[in-house]
Design an enzyme around this catalytic site. Structure first.
Site, PDB file in Angstrom:
ATOM      1  N   VAL A  85       5.358  -0.685   3.057  1.00 32.09           N
ATOM      2  CA  VAL A  85       4.116  -0.799   3.909  1.00 32.09           C
ATOM      3  C   VAL A  85       3.181  -1.972   3.112  1.00 32.09           C
ATOM      4  O   VAL A  85       2.763  -1.453   1.806  1.00 32.09           O
ATOM      5  CB  VAL A  85       3.324   0.442   4.366  1.00 32.09           C
ATOM      6  CG1 VAL A  85       2.428  -0.086   5.328  1.00 32.09           C
ATOM      7  CG2 VAL A  85       4.271   1.329   4.983  1.00 32.09           C
ATOM      8  N   LYS A  90       4.963  -2.666   8.117  1.00 32.89           N
ATOM      9  CA  LYS A  90       5.832  -1.993   7.587  1.00 32.89           C
ATOM     10  C   LYS A  90       7.286  -2.835   7.580  1.00 32.89           C
ATOM     11  O   LYS A  90       7.716  -3.359   8.563  1.00 32.89           O
ATOM     12  CB  LYS A  90       6.307  -0.830   8.330  1.00 32.89           C
ATOM     13  CG  LYS A  90       7.111   0.187   7.598  1.00 32.89           C
ATOM     14  CD  LYS A  90       7.049   1.723   8.391  1.00 32.89           C
ATOM     15  CE  LYS A  90       8.263   2.568   7.946  1.00 32.89           C
ATOM     16  NZ  LYS A  90       8.141   3.882   8.630  1.00 32.89           N
ATOM     17  N   GLN A 129       5.030   3.189   0.162  1.00 28.44           N
ATOM     18  CA  GLN A 129       6.642   3.089   0.040  1.00 28.44           C
ATOM     19  C   GLN A 129       6.946   4.329   0.903  1.00 28.44           C
ATOM     20  O   GLN A 129       6.710   5.399   0.596  1.00 28.44           O
ATOM     21  CB  GLN A 129       6.934   3.069  -1.237  1.00 28.44           C
ATOM     22  CG  GLN A 129       8.656   3.248  -1.392  1.00 28.44           C
ATOM     23  CD  GLN A 129       9.071   1.830  -1.061  1.00 28.44           C
ATOM     24  OE1 GLN A 129       8.879   0.681  -1.578  1.00 28.44           O
ATOM     25  NE2 GLN A 129      10.144   1.695  -0.255  1.00 28.44           N
ATOM     26  N   ILE A 155       0.765  -1.296  -0.039  1.00 26.13           N
ATOM     27  CA  ILE A 155      -0.030  -0.031   0.122  1.00 26.13           C
ATOM     28  C   ILE A 155       1.002   1.415   0.089  1.00 26.13           C
ATOM     29  O   ILE A 155       0.314   2.364  -0.245  1.00 26.13           O
ATOM     30  CB  ILE A 155      -0.981   0.009   1.177  1.00 26.13           C
ATOM     31  CG1 ILE A 155      -0.263  -0.245   2.470  1.00 26.13           C
ATOM     32  CG2 ILE A 155      -2.057  -1.005   1.133  1.00 26.13           C
ATOM     33  CD1 ILE A 155      -1.041   0.283   3.822  1.00 26.13           C
ATOM     34  N   ALA A 213      10.431   6.151   3.268  1.00 28.92           N
ATOM     35  CA  ALA A 213      11.932   6.276   3.180  1.00 28.92           C
ATOM     36  C   ALA A 213      12.582   5.023   3.844  1.00 28.92           C
ATOM     37  O   ALA A 213      13.486   4.481   3.094  1.00 28.92           O
ATOM     38  CB  ALA A 213      12.375   7.444   3.814  1.00 28.92           C
ATOM     39  N   ASP A 243       7.670  15.746  14.426  1.00 27.28           N
ATOM     40  CA  ASP A 243       7.338  15.405  12.889  1.00 27.28           C
ATOM     41  C   ASP A 243       6.014  15.285  12.799  1.00 27.28           C
ATOM     42  O   ASP A 243       5.447  14.716  11.876  1.00 27.28           O
ATOM     43  CB  ASP A 243       8.088  14.101  12.354  1.00 27.28           C
ATOM     44  CG  ASP A 243       8.449  14.441  10.690  1.00 27.28           C
ATOM     45  OD1 ASP A 243       8.555  15.508  10.447  1.00 27.28           O
ATOM     46  OD2 ASP A 243       8.759  13.112  10.077  1.00 27.28           O
TER      47      ASP A 243
HETATM   48  P1  ATP Z   1       9.405   6.972   6.631  1.00 25.42           P
HETATM   49  O1  ATP Z   1       8.348   6.832   7.800  1.00 25.42           O
HETATM   50  O2  ATP Z   1       9.731   5.960   6.348  1.00 25.42           O
HETATM   51  O3  ATP Z   1      10.260   8.226   6.792  1.00 25.42           O
HETATM   52  P2  ATP Z   1       6.790   7.657   5.267  1.00 25.42           P
HETATM   53  O4  ATP Z   1       6.313   8.035   6.178  1.00 25.42           O
HETATM   54  O5  ATP Z   1       6.700   8.249   3.813  1.00 25.42           O
HETATM   55  O6  ATP Z   1       8.492   7.289   5.176  1.00 25.42           O
HETATM   56  P3  ATP Z   1       5.696   5.016   5.774  1.00 25.42           P
HETATM   57  O7  ATP Z   1       5.641   5.452   7.386  1.00 25.42           O
HETATM   58  O8  ATP Z   1       6.752   3.734   5.692  1.00 25.42           O
HETATM   59  O9  ATP Z   1       6.258   6.096   4.816  1.00 25.42           O
HETATM   60  O10 ATP Z   1       4.410   4.853   4.936  1.00 25.42           O
HETATM   61  C1  ATP Z   1       4.353   4.682   3.553  1.00 25.42           C
HETATM   62  C2  ATP Z   1       2.916   4.736   3.238  1.00 25.42           C
HETATM   63  O11 ATP Z   1       2.016   3.772   3.836  1.00 25.42           O
HETATM   64  C3  ATP Z   1       2.306   6.117   3.418  1.00 25.42           C
HETATM   65  O12 ATP Z   1       1.790   6.497   2.497  1.00 25.42           O
HETATM   66  C4  ATP Z   1       1.406   5.856   4.729  1.00 25.42           C
HETATM   67  O13 ATP Z   1       0.358   6.659   4.631  1.00 25.42           O
HETATM   68  C5  ATP Z   1       0.892   4.384   4.655  1.00 25.42           C
HETATM   69  N1  ATP Z   1       1.103   3.639   5.841  1.00 25.42           N
HETATM   70  C6  ATP Z   1       1.829   3.641   6.883  1.00 25.42           C
HETATM   71  N2  ATP Z   1       1.453   3.078   7.985  1.00 25.42           N
HETATM   72  C7  ATP Z   1       0.083   2.768   7.661  1.00 25.42           C
HETATM   73  C8  ATP Z   1      -1.043   2.144   8.547  1.00 25.42           C
HETATM   74  N3  ATP Z   1      -0.785   1.973   9.729  1.00 25.42           N
HETATM   75  N4  ATP Z   1      -2.262   2.109   8.045  1.00 25.42           N
HETATM   76  C9  ATP Z   1      -2.410   2.501   6.620  1.00 25.42           C
HETATM   77  N5  ATP Z   1      -1.507   3.184   5.733  1.00 25.42           N
HETATM   78  C10 ATP Z   1      -0.326   3.381   6.326  1.00 25.42           C
HETATM   79 MG    MG Z   2       6.078   7.414   7.636  1.00 25.03          MG
END
Ligand code: ATP
Ligand code: MG
Length: 475
Positions: free
Chosen positions: A211, A226, A205, A203, A207, A317
């Site tokens: 996920v 994740k 990606q 769903i 950094a 953040d």
């Molecule tokens: P990072 O946290 O690695 O710096 P990021 O915030 O861009 O980078 P992630 O937190 O890995 O990325 O999340 C990637 C995507 O998955 C995002 O679009 C986020 O909205 C979605 N996502 C993350 N956790 C969940 C969750 N628990 N339920 C639904 N969507 C999620």
């Molecule tokens: Mg994130």
């Protein structure tokens, strides 16, 4: 390149003919000393003298006019330091760089891995493991040094546990994957997650990893997983931080941690509750929220912040990307990779984290800061809910930092469209003076929140955003 000493750039005088003086101040410290580099500024020509060449080049392309710089030359130096350190361009210290490109113009410039500088002059003994963060402790001039600047980040406690190799104080070598793996093995569920979940669907990606959604075999529930490759993480200790913080902090406005697993040689899976509504970013960029909906979302976020701050955790953040929504209107905070836990005595930190546009002025000017940085960021997020994006998003990032440091409370594009009570709420969040800035608990009493609509009222917005994004061929 990798001088170990810390440099601090200070304006010297300001008269026309003053030559830049480079003054070396040795602060009595066994571990560290500060080079105070005195830079000259001529208010008439609007030019600095004695500036590192690389900084002059950055200034030239930033679009910041000389007249603007003349308003706040020390602020300019502060944000230049901040900017070069957070992007890893600082010739004074060796750092990593990540440019975290998100869709459209919402490109993030995230401070990357923890630059492993030596610690500031210790007033109280400060163990080397407190340096092991994505964030960087900033050496303070002696008079500003908080005598109780002792940090108790969860990963620091983890690193203090027996059996965990500590980083030598003068070693710049990052913690190895194996070291982190051995610590993680004590934390994670030893089972094989492939036996526990099925039907994986990607769903998102981020950094740090990818996920997926998956079905939990024992309950039939859908969860989010994740998956992170530890070998690819610039600062692996942070992952431990994120897990420990998420595991302990449970509150209805925080995305619930469910479990974690180690898979194969170097993969970490973190299982959390799945929020099907996507992020608040999708809603703010694709739809228009009314004040009732904004008040409801602010209240939910403030409940999360009140809880975190009561537990001496700063999120650092806060932005719409890190607010996830449920299909019934749940509003939950996620992404604890940057958060810091403080001891109750030491309520200030001076590290660089977060995403520039949401950052409080005290952060970008590298002053010590506390939980109220989250309140500032919440105010910026409220502006996202009004205008679709944070102030200065289209500016050169260095200029954005300078404007945050110099302009203070940002101006709204159409303040006349907002109620007075909402404007007052925003002013309380976006107050430059940290002591006067409201706390989460205070803001929860603010009359603006009485305008809050039921959470179910944001469901149509979530659906509309999903539809709009699907039409645009994303999501
Ligand atoms: P990072 O946290 O690695 O710096 P990021 O915030 O861009 O980078 P992630 O937190 O890995 O990325 O999340 C990637 C995507 O998955 C995002 O679009 C986020 O909205 C979605 N996502 C993350 N956790 C969940 C969750 N628990 N339920 C639904 N969507 C999620
Ligand atoms: Mg994130």
């Amino acid at each position: 390149m990798a001088n170990k000493e810390k440099k601090k750039f200070r304006l010297f005088g300001g008269k026309k003919d003053e030559r830049p003086v480079v003054k070396k101040t040795d602060i009595s410290a066994p571990l560290d000393f500060i080079h105070e580099v005195h830079v000259g500024f001529d208010p008439e020509s609007g030019e600095f003298s004695g500036l590192p060449e690389q900084w002059s080049a950055l200034l030239q392309v930033s679009g910041i006019s000389k007249k603007e710089i003349a308003k706040n030359p020390q602020g300019m130096l502060d944000v230049l330091e901040y900017y070069t350190e957070s992007t890893g361009q600082n010739a004074m210290s060796d750092k990593f760089m990540t440019l975290n490109h998100k869709e459209g113009s919402r490109a993030d410039l995230k401070p990357a891995a923890e630059p492993s500088l030596p610690p500031p002059p210790p007033v109280v003994e400060r163990p080397a493991f407190t340096m092991s963060e994505k964030t960087k402790p900033i050496a303070q001039p002696a008079e500003r040094k908080d005598s109780q600047d002792q940090l108790r980040a969860p990963e620091a406690q983890a690193a203090a546990s027996p059996g965990v190799p500590k980083r030598a104080k003068d070693s710049k070598k990052a913690v190895t994957t194996e070291e982190v793996m051995s610590r993680l093995r004590e934390i994670v569920n030893p089972a094989n997650p492939k036996d526990c979940f099925s039907n994986y669907q990607k769903i998102g990606q981020g950094a740090s990893g990818t996920v997926y959604t998956a079905t939990q075999n024992s309950t039939g529930n859908i969860v989010a997983i994740k998956q992170m490759n530890l070998a690819q993480q610039p600062k692996k200790e942070l992952i431990i931080n994120e897990i420990l913080v998420m595991r302990e902090l449970r509150q209805k406005n925080i995305v619930n941690y469910l479990d974690s697993f180690l898979v194969g040689e170097d993969e970490l899976w973190v299982v959390m509750e799945f929020l099907a509504g996507g992020s608040l970013t999708d809603v703010v960029t694709e739809t228009i929220l009314n004040e009732g909906q904004i008040a409801a979302i602010c209240r939910e976020c403030l409940q999360a912040l009140e809880f975190l701050h009561a537990n001496a955790v700063i999120h650092r953040d806060i932005k719409s990307d890190n607010i996830l929504l449920g299909m019934t209107g749940d509003v939950k905070l996620t992404d604890f990779g940057f958060c810091a836990q403080l001891t109750t005595e030491a309520t200030k930190r001076s590290t660089m984290v977060g995403t520039p546009y949401w950052m409080a002025p005290e952060v970008v000017t590298r002053k010590q800061y506390g939980p109220k940085v989250d309140i500032w960021s919440l105010g910026i997020m409220a502006i996202e809910m009004i205008e679709g994006e944070p102030p200065y998003l289209n500016e050169n990032p260095l200029r954005a930092l300078y404007l945050i440091a110099t302009n203070g409370t940002p101006e709204l594009q159409h303040p006349e469209n907002l109620s007075d009570v909402f404007k007052d709420f925003l002013n309380q969040c976006l107050e430059m003076n940290v002591d006067r800035r409201a706390s989460a608990s205070q803001l929860l009493q603010h009359p603006f929140l009485r305008k809050a609509a039921p959470l179910s009222s944001i469901v149509p917005l979530i659906k509309a955003a999903k539809q709009a994004l699907a039409q645009q061929g994303r999501s």
